[in-house]
Design a protein around this motif. Structure first.
Motif, PDB file in Angstrom:
ATOM      1  N   TYR A 154       0.841  -1.193   0.000  1.00 36.39           N
ATOM      2  CA  TYR A 154       0.000   0.000   0.000  1.00 36.39           C
ATOM      3  C   TYR A 154       0.870   1.235   0.000  1.00 36.39           C
ATOM      4  O   TYR A 154       1.920   1.264   0.653  1.00 36.39           O
ATOM      5  N   TYR A 167       0.493   4.898   1.085  1.00 35.44           N
ATOM      6  CA  TYR A 167      -0.392   5.794   1.855  1.00 35.44           C
ATOM      7  C   TYR A 167       0.058   7.223   1.621  1.00 35.44           C
ATOM      8  O   TYR A 167       1.185   7.595   1.949  1.00 35.44           O
ATOM      9  N   ARG A 180      -0.883  11.339   2.150  1.00 38.13           N
ATOM     10  CA  ARG A 180      -1.714  12.218   2.979  1.00 38.13           C
ATOM     11  C   ARG A 180      -2.838  12.846   2.158  1.00 38.13           C
ATOM     12  O   ARG A 180      -2.689  13.113   0.952  1.00 38.13           O
ATOM     13  N   GLY A 181      -3.955  13.109   2.817  1.00 39.06           N
ATOM     14  CA  GLY A 181      -5.160  13.586   2.141  1.00 39.06           C
ATOM     15  C   GLY A 181      -4.985  14.908   1.415  1.00 39.06           C
ATOM     16  O   GLY A 181      -5.583  15.151   0.375  1.00 39.06           O
ATOM     17  N   TYR A 194      -2.512  15.885  -0.197  1.00 36.32           N
ATOM     18  CA  TYR A 194      -1.826  15.674  -1.478  1.00 36.32           C
ATOM     19  C   TYR A 194      -2.750  15.002  -2.481  1.00 36.32           C
ATOM     20  O   TYR A 194      -2.404  13.982  -3.066  1.00 36.32           O
ATOM     21  N   TYR A 235      -1.657  -0.949  -3.895  1.00 38.04           N
ATOM     22  CA  TYR A 235      -2.792  -0.042  -3.924  1.00 38.04           C
ATOM     23  C   TYR A 235      -2.414   1.293  -3.316  1.00 38.04           C
ATOM     24  O   TYR A 235      -1.584   1.380  -2.425  1.00 38.04           O
ATOM     25  N   TRP A 236      -3.111   2.295  -3.816  1.00 31.65           N
ATOM     26  CA  TRP A 236      -2.999   3.611  -3.191  1.00 31.65           C
ATOM     27  C   TRP A 236      -3.981   3.672  -2.029  1.00 31.65           C
ATOM     28  O   TRP A 236      -5.046   3.065  -2.059  1.00 31.65           O
ATOM     29  N   HIS A 237      -3.605   4.404  -0.986  1.00 34.05           N
ATOM     30  CA  HIS A 237      -4.540   4.658   0.112  1.00 34.05           C
ATOM     31  C   HIS A 237      -4.365   6.105   0.556  1.00 34.05           C
ATOM     32  O   HIS A 237      -3.241   6.591   0.650  1.00 34.05           O
ATOM     33  N   GLY A 238      -5.475   6.765   0.815  1.00 28.93           N
ATOM     34  CA  GLY A 238      -5.410   8.191   1.132  1.00 28.93           C
ATOM     35  C   GLY A 238      -5.724   8.498   2.585  1.00 28.93           C
ATOM     36  O   GLY A 238      -6.565   7.848   3.197  1.00 28.93           O
ATOM     37  N   GLY A 239      -5.048   9.479   3.134  1.00 32.19           N
ATOM     38  CA  GLY A 239      -5.329   9.956   4.488  1.00 32.19           C
ATOM     39  C   GLY A 239      -6.348  11.079   4.430  1.00 32.19           C
ATOM     40  O   GLY A 239      -6.920  11.383   3.380  1.00 32.19           O
ATOM     41  N   ALA A 240      -6.582  11.697   5.594  1.00 28.01           N
ATOM     42  CA  ALA A 240      -7.573  12.772   5.627  1.00 28.01           C
ATOM     43  C   ALA A 240      -7.199  13.831   6.657  1.00 28.01           C
ATOM     44  O   ALA A 240      -8.048  14.409   7.313  1.00 28.01           O
ATOM     45  N   VAL A 257      -0.793  10.185  12.015  1.00 29.02           N
ATOM     46  CA  VAL A 257      -0.957   9.015  11.180  1.00 29.02           C
ATOM     47  C   VAL A 257       0.347   8.683  10.434  1.00 29.02           C
ATOM     48  O   VAL A 257       0.508   7.588   9.908  1.00 29.02           O
ATOM     49  N   SER A 288      -4.972   3.694  10.724  1.00 24.73           N
ATOM     50  CA  SER A 288      -5.691   4.542   9.780  1.00 24.73           C
ATOM     51  C   SER A 288      -6.030   3.760   8.522  1.00 24.73           C
ATOM     52  O   SER A 288      -7.126   3.850   7.983  1.00 24.73           O
ATOM     53  N   LEU A 289      -5.082   2.976   8.070  1.00 30.57           N
ATOM     54  CA  LEU A 289      -5.322   2.182   6.866  1.00 30.57           C
ATOM     55  C   LEU A 289      -6.413   1.145   7.118  1.00 30.57           C
ATOM     56  O   LEU A 289      -7.133   0.746   6.204  1.00 30.57           O
TER      57      LEU A 289
END
Ligand SMILES: Cc1cc2nc3c(=O)[nH]c(=O)nc-3n(C[C@H](O)[C@H](O)[C@H](O)COP(=O)(O)O)c2cc1C
Ligand code: SF4
Ligand code: FES
Lengths: 785, 160, 440
Positions: C126, C128, C130-131, C133, C167-172, C177, C186-187
């Motif tokens: 993954y 990850y 940050r949201g 970005y 996979y890509w995963h995004g923060g918020a 985190v 968080s993931l």
């Protein structure tokens, strides 16, 4: 578990591998402080109070998350550690309102205690504290946010322990808060576990807040009077105009079978005792109206009437209805009173489980009943019928925690999608009413499985389940009142094929099991001895009518036909429970002993105001057969316990109460010189007492005298008196019980109580009523949308 | 509750990326918010149901992340960084300038609903400080004049 | 879009493809893209790990732990799936380098994750991000799609018979985190609360499986090590500090920007030469050498080589590569206040010392900076920070305490200048923040 050796503060100690350091320290009396650590809940490491020095580790480590290891060298008390603890407290107190004088937790607050022990008396901070108003989350739960120290105990106990998950954590950093599941209130089981577990006064109880200071109460540990699980509850009492008032229920010393647990009823529903409708003096019907009278008048009248009817019509003209909420001593006494004093076998009570069938099936099988403690430790559990989450909250807690903490598989079979299915390894739903076929199938009848097959469960699945169950060791089999009569025997037969299987039969009220054990049946004496035949009781009691008496429906019929001349109802409300036409008994002389003017009491000729289980002493037997002490906590002046009332009625009838209650010296037989059949024998009771180092009781109103007799005569009850008095539950056994009788399974009717109801008691509990109302209000809001 | 097709396609794919459903929660919340404007009760209920969570759990998560909000914001959320690299290069002045210009404070929204303002933590524009983001667009090496132009640009976009 | 700079002292390795359109897969392939993966596919997992170990590559996320060592902790056999996790949460104030990698060279991260996965035997990775970005997420998602389309990811990658999904995963929006275990929470769709350790992520990580987590720059360095060899990489920097680093020069400099310099490059030179010195004729007051959590160095202390060990010896940390330069027009109290405001805002709130400590530091500094300070506050702040240090649940508490202690110790005089009702001597008229009114 292998033991590991470690050194703590220079002391060599050993602990089983896998033990947490904080527990290992505690086990040798080294106290490591903590807020967030709580046994049996998931680890947090959040409060940092438990920091200790472990050799070779650069930083201080949390003892609550560190597992002991061989050769570990630990220091729990150095300047560095003291300073760490002190600074944590300084930081906590920085934002903690110092409103201890008006805080419910004042005097029982872990933060206060810690501050006392570790310092941080002066504040380094001069900024304003973050303030928020207190919130009410439910009729019983209040939340004072600034007091919260965020130990997350409440969140965990609600989620992990209760499987309710009504509390969460929101925001982050210093704005973090504990939040309820419904924006501004909780929708939950209202068990109050969150309040109990809160180390400070952040969560407080609607029932207790601002009522009194902890040190102004006396604390009495007794047994809950609601469901059949028998939780230990500690009642806080204080003086009131009318005697001793109960102001709080909790489980402060966690010493009972229930450990930390109490449900809403055990914790809050003691308030029926102070309900404004409580009967405060005897009533006698005069000119058709119930009119206040003195005890002397009332007892004399009852004695006279009962005596007359006995003389004229014989005891069989009198019916006796006992209770599932009176103590064992009272139930036993009532059973004996009916037989010995009135001379009748017309004895019954509200049956909620087939204990006679259960006893008969387990006869000669020692160790085959499961205690409440077993349910927590059992390697596997089979649950058939019932909805323990609603009807047996403690049992449900034990099951959940066994599954969670020990990974025990739970197999649940039910006609409803009960909540415990969430913990079940396997949950199988059957059609209502097919429980009997289930028992047959379990016992070996493969044909019976046809009735169990459903789109979701094939016959093969049933066969596989049965095979699987047979491979489990020490399986605990718990069943509800769906199984009765022959089905119970079938299930026990199945159990015989599982190594070490134990059983629990679920009955509904606080002393349903005891009422059955004490022989409140028309055809059974205490210990399930058939009325026809011979037993210890026939011999000792002297006079026992030889044929089976009337059961409740029989009494109703006799009432209708006019052959029943008197009815004596002790702590029971059959008119309402069984929906009986109140005029059935209008020609009989009806005596009712109760707390309230119930539907049954309203039609009585004499109403005797009785104390409740929180106001007297004795024992209860919970649904698992665990015997526990009931201790007097509250008191309402002018009232009498059922025990005393029964004895005094016997006395008023001119009966020699020595023959009812073994008090004084030479209670049974003047050392055997004068009494016909008994002559020449020693007084067995005195011998029994002597052998156990017990004294004869000097008062006829001392229930302990009857407990002596129960322990002496009722099979399975000869448990350690020492342990019992020490407040431990003592498991009774059915292995030596009598042979039972025709049990009429159709007479069993479930109380159908849920978490928030408790029969008549529930109707008189403001706490329960307010919760029911608030839940209804919420639901109607939704419905109206 | 209806989301756009793009959202649905993305959601359907995303949940296949993880062994547990709830793992898709955080990015999904942000996409839902971008579409709806905020994480309304309705959105929360919908996503809770889809990811087999209680609404409380979803709220617990939302309240943790600073980009997520349950209250509507202006169409363009102006996020001015005042963290250290920006601070020493005038980030606060940019913030104050925006406050004056838009007539709103931290987390305020203009009456016409076009702009919201937020003082934010480091957005990774440190070497090009002072920096700001309007929604997801970066604007860097800002001066008061440049900031005016940026705001103007968005207002113009809105007027069209 | 971030702007690129350059300086003759730069050694461009990770930034080699910056500005060359390498986000486009064909262009990336032209620039030697995915060669390292193919080479790694032919290597034994242990050989990959050894190569990375020997290269002296240390984590670029902040702690500087040997990447190869970390990979070697992953158990060979595992009942649960193993994972590789790229930490692209980049939120440490002063740090903006991963952003450039994602923007200009996203495939190098994918390649790095792939090699790590081969090394530890993971089949899922993954990334990850940050949201904030979001534009980088778009770039990364496209890069992933392209790699799948070519068979570089998915089943049977490069025809090797190996499978790998990334996979890509995004923060918020949450600094915490970025902490490795909080990132895993968080993931998994939870609040970013760090986990209790042990167990460490290499053994029990994402969904309970063994997990390697590395910073984006760390992973982007890996393909270059595989191609160029451990020895070459190691020799770029001083012993045990292999390779180069993306230094994010920011603050009061003439030429701020992200420069790739060899490990151990002199900080003074970085400030005065690479960064072009202090503008407006101002003088240097202090430098924060590795992101906001590292203790500042005074102007006299900056003759230090920027590698993990040398900076540590100088009493600070190389951290995340965020070099923030502070000139003498800045108020250190204000700077400290802004730093503490950040940590107060970003503390996850789990443990007492961090949650309460950051709040009290911020509150006290706020009052102090506004002229309401007392002499004892100075000692109190130091006392508080020292009592947070090393006692919090995760390093965020340390990250707040360490710079605070340095500010007080090194700039006590500046704190004292604020005493006796004097408002900040550095503040422009009227700009001092109002004392907060607390809600009741
Ligand atoms: C509060 C906190 C925030 C962090 N933020 C980041 C971050 O944004 N990016 C990052 O790569 N590492 C961050 N880290 C470091 C990670 O925990 C972890 O050490 C790192 O991702 C490991 O990768 P590396 O060994 O390649 O550096 C942070 C650590 C802490 C304690
Ligand atoms: S579970 Fe039963 S015994 Fe225990 S507190 Fe509740 S009602 Fe009382
Ligand atoms: S008890 Fe160990 S951190 Fe709270």
């Amino acid at each position: 578990m292998p033991e590991v050796t470690l050194t703590v503060d220079g002391k060599k100690i050993t602990a089983p591998a896998g033990t947490l350091l904080i527990e290992a320290c505690k086990s040798v009396g080294i106290e490591v402080p903590s807020f967030c650590y709580y046994p049996n809940l998931s680890l947090q490491g959040a409060c940092r109070m438990c920091l200790v020095k472990i050799e070779k580790m650069p930083k201080l480590q949390t003892a609550c998350t560190t597992v002991v290891s061989e050769g570990m060298v630990v220091t729990t008390d150095s300047d560095e550690i003291k300073q760490a603890r002190k600074s944590m407290l300084e930081l906590l107190l920085g934002n903690h309102p110092l409103d201890c004088p008006v805080c419910d937790a004042g005097g029982e607050c872990e933060l206060q205690d810690m501050t006392f022990s570790y310092g941080a008396a002066e504040s380094k901070f001069m900024e304003a504290k973050n303030h928020r108003d207190e919130q009410q989350w439910s009729p019983v739960v209040f939340f004072d946010r600034p007091r919260c120290i965020l130990c997350y105990r409440c969140v965990r106990v609600c989620g992990e322990g209760m499987d309710v998950w009504a509390l969460g954590v929101q925001n982050r950093g210093v704005s973090s808060i504990i939040a309820p599941n419904k924006e501004d209130h909780v929708e939950c089981e209202e068990c109050g576990m969150c309040i109990d577990i809160c180390p400070v006064g952040a969560l407080t109880s609607g029932a207790y807040r601002y009522k009194t200071r902890p040190w102004e109460m006396k604390h009495v540990g007794t047994t809950c009077t609601h469901c059949g699980d028998g939780c230990k509850t500690t009642l806080g009492v204080r003086r009131a105009d009318t005697g001793m008032e109960i102001v709080r229920g909790d489980n402060r010393d966690k010493s009972g079978t229930n450990g930390d647990f109490l449900c809403i009823k055990g914790r809050y529903a003691f308030d029926f005792a102070h309900h404004e409708d409580r009967l405060m003096q005897p009533l006698i019907r005069k000119n058709g109206k119930l009119t206040p009278a003195t005890w002397a008048e009332a007892l004399a009248l009852v004695g006279k009437k009962f005596g007359e009817i006995c003389d004229r019509e014989g005891g069989q003209a009198i019916g006796v209805v006992g209770s599932t909420r009176i103590t064992n001593e009272e139930a036993y006494l009532l059973s004996k009173f009916a037989r010995v004093v009135l001379g009748t076998n017309n004895v019954d009570h509200h049956r909620t489980a087939d204990f006679p069938a259960f006893a008969a099936a387990l006869r000669g099988k020692p160790g085959a009943t499961a205690s409440m403690a077993d349910v927590f430790t059992a390697p596997a559990i089979l649950l058939i019928g019932n909805d323990p989450t609603e009807q047996h909250p403690l049992l449900a807690w034990q099951i959940r925690n066994n599954v969670r903490l020990h990974g025990a598989p739970l197999y649940a079979i039910n006609s409803r999608p009960i909540k415990l299915r969430r913990q079940a390894t396997q949950f199988l739903q059957i059609s209502p009413g097919t429980e009997t076929q289930l028992a047959d199938f379990m016992a070996g009848s493969n044909d019976a499985a046809d009735a169990l097959v459903s789109p979701s469960t094939s016959k093969d699945a049933w066969l596989a389940l049965r095979d699987k169950l047979k491979t489990e060791q020490n399986l605990v089999i718990i069943f509800g009142s769906e199984l009765r009569g022959a089905a119970v025997a079938e299930l026990v037969k199945f159990g015989a094929s599982v190594s070490g299987a134990k059983f629990t039969c679920l009955g509904d009220y606080a002393n349903s099991h005891g009422a059955a054990d004490m022989g409140l049946y028309p055809d059974l004496l205490p210990g399930y001895h058939p009325i026809t035949g011979s037993s210890e009781f026939h011999r000792e009691w002297g006079r026992v009518p030889q044929s089976a008496g009337l059961d409740l429906p029989g009494m109703i019929r006799a009432g209708k036909s006019g052959t029943l001349k008197a009815l004596y109802v002790v702590g029971s409300n059959p008119i309402s429970r069984l929906n009986i036409d109140p005029f059935v008994f209008s020609n009989a002389f009806v005596v009712v002993q109760d707390m309230f003017l119930t539907e049954t009491a309203t039609m009585a000729d004499v109403v005797l105001p009785a104390a409740n289980a929180y106001e007297k002493s004795g024992t209860f037997t919970n649904t698992c057969g665990d015997l526990q002490l009931v201790k007097k906590a509250g008191e309402v002046t002018g009232l009498k316990g059922d025990f005393e009332i029964i004895v005094r009625i016997a006395d008023a009838m001119g009966f020699d109460v020595h023959k009812l209650v073994p008090f004084g010296r030479g209670t049974q037989a003047d050392m055997g010189q004068t009494r016909g059949a008994q002559s020449g024998e020693a007084d067995r009771h005195a011998v029994w007492l002597e052998a156990r180092g017990l004294e004869p009781k000097m008062s006829p109103f001392d229930p302990m005298a009857i407990l002596d007799e129960i322990q002496r005569l009722v099979p399975g009850y000869d448990v350690s008196r020492m342990n019992l008095l020490a407040g431990n539950s003592q498991h009774t056994s059915l292995a030596q019980a009598g042979a039972g009788a025709a049990h009429k399974p159709e007479l069993i009717s479930s109380a159908n109580d849920n978490l928030f109801t408790s029969g008549t008691l529930g109707r008189y509990s403001h706490a329960l009523q307010s919760v029911i109302e608030s839940h209804e209000a919420k639901h109607s809001e939704v419905a109206a949308d | 509750m209806k989301f756009s097709d793009t959202f649905e396609v993305r959601f359907a794919e995303m949940v296949t990326h993880y062994p547990t459903k709830r793992s898709a929660l955080v990015p999904t919340l942000l996409y839902a918010q971008d579409e709806v404007g905020c994480l309304s009760d309705e959105v929360i209920a919908e996503l809770a149901q889809r990811l087999e969570l209680t609404e409380l759990e979803v709220r617990n998560v939302i309240s943790y992340y600073s980009m997520l909000t349950t209250k509507p914001r202006g169409k363009y959320n102006v996020q001015v960084c005042t963290n250290i690299s920006c601070l020493v290069r005038g980030g606060e002045e940019i913030l104050h300038h925006c406050q004056k210009k838009l007539g709103i404070g931290h987390k305020g929204t203009t009456p016409d609903g076009i702009f919201s303002l937020e003082e934010v933590e480091c957005i990774g524009g440190c070497s090009w400080a002072p920096a700001a983001q309007v929604n997801y667009d970066y604007h860097e090496n800002l001066t008061a004049e440049k900031m005016d132009k940026v705001l103007e640009e968005y207002r113009r976009k809105e007027m069209q | 879009m971030a702007y690129l700079v350059s300086h003759p002292d730069e050694v461009k390795i990770v930034s080699r493809r910056f500005g060359q359109g390498a986000a486009n897969l064909d262009r990336y392939l032209e620039l030697d893209g995915y060669k390292a993966v193919q080479k790694a596919l032919a290597m034994e997992p242990d050989a990959i790990i050894n190569e990375v170990k020997n290269s002296g590559l240390r984590g670029r996320g902040g702690a500087g732990f040997s990447a190869g060592m970390k990979w070697s902790f992953v158990p060979k056999q595992s009942a649960k799936p193993k994972y590789v996790l790229c930490n692209g949460d980049e939120s440490e104030p002063g740090t903006c380098k991963d952003r450039l990698i994602f923007e200009h060279d996203p495939h190098s991260v994918i390649e790095g994750v792939t090699i790590a996965a081969l090394a530890v035997g993971a089949q899922t990775g993954y990334i990850y991000i940050r949201g904030e970005y979001r534009y980088l997420s778009v770039i990364m998602q496209k890069a992933l799609r392209d790699a799948y389309a070519r068979g570089f990811l998915g089943k049977n990658i490069f025809g090797s018979g190996r499978n790998l999904d990334i996979y890509w995963h995004g923060g918020a929006g949450a600094y915490e985190v970025g902490e490795e275990s909080a990132l895993m929470e968080s993931l998994e769709g939870k609040r970013g609360i760090p986990r209790i350790r042990p167990p460490f992520p290499a053994v029990v990580g994402l969904w309970g499986g063994p997990t390697v987590i590395n910073n984006a720059e760390t992973l982007a360095s890996v393909p270059h090590i595989i191609l160029g060899g451990a020895e070459w990489f190691a020799r770029l920097g001083p012993p045990k500090n292999g390779g180069t680093r993306l230094f994010c020069l920011s603050g009061n400099l003439n030429m701020p920007g992200v420069y790739e310099l060899p490990m151990g490059y002199n900080l003074k030179k970085m400030v005065y030469d690479v960064g072009g010195g202090i503008p407006n004729g101002r003088r240097l007051k202090a430098v924060v050498p590795g992101g906001s959590s590292t203790p500042c160095l005074t102007a006299d202390e900056i003759d230090v080589n920027m590698d993990f060990d040398s900076v540590a010896k100088a009493g600070s940390m190389l951290g995340s590569g965020g070099v923030v330069v502070i000139d003498d027009a800045q108020c250190i109290v204000k700077f400290a206040l802004r730093t503490m405001k950040f940590y107060q805002h970003e503390s996850c709130g789990w443990c007492i010392p961090c949650r309460e400590g950051t709040d009290w530091l911020k509150k006290t500094l706020l009052r102090f900076h506004a002229g309401g300070g007392l002499k004892k506050d100075i000692d109190n702040m130091q006392y508080l920070a020292e009592n947070m240090l090393g006692r919090t649940f995760c390093p965020l508490g340390d990250a707040a305490a360490m710079p605070m202690i340095a500010f007080v110790k090194k700039f006590r005089k500046e704190f004292e200048d604020h005493l006796e009702g004097r408002p900040c001597p550095y503040e422009k008229e009227g700009a001092v923040e109002q004392l907060p009114v607390f809600a009741h």
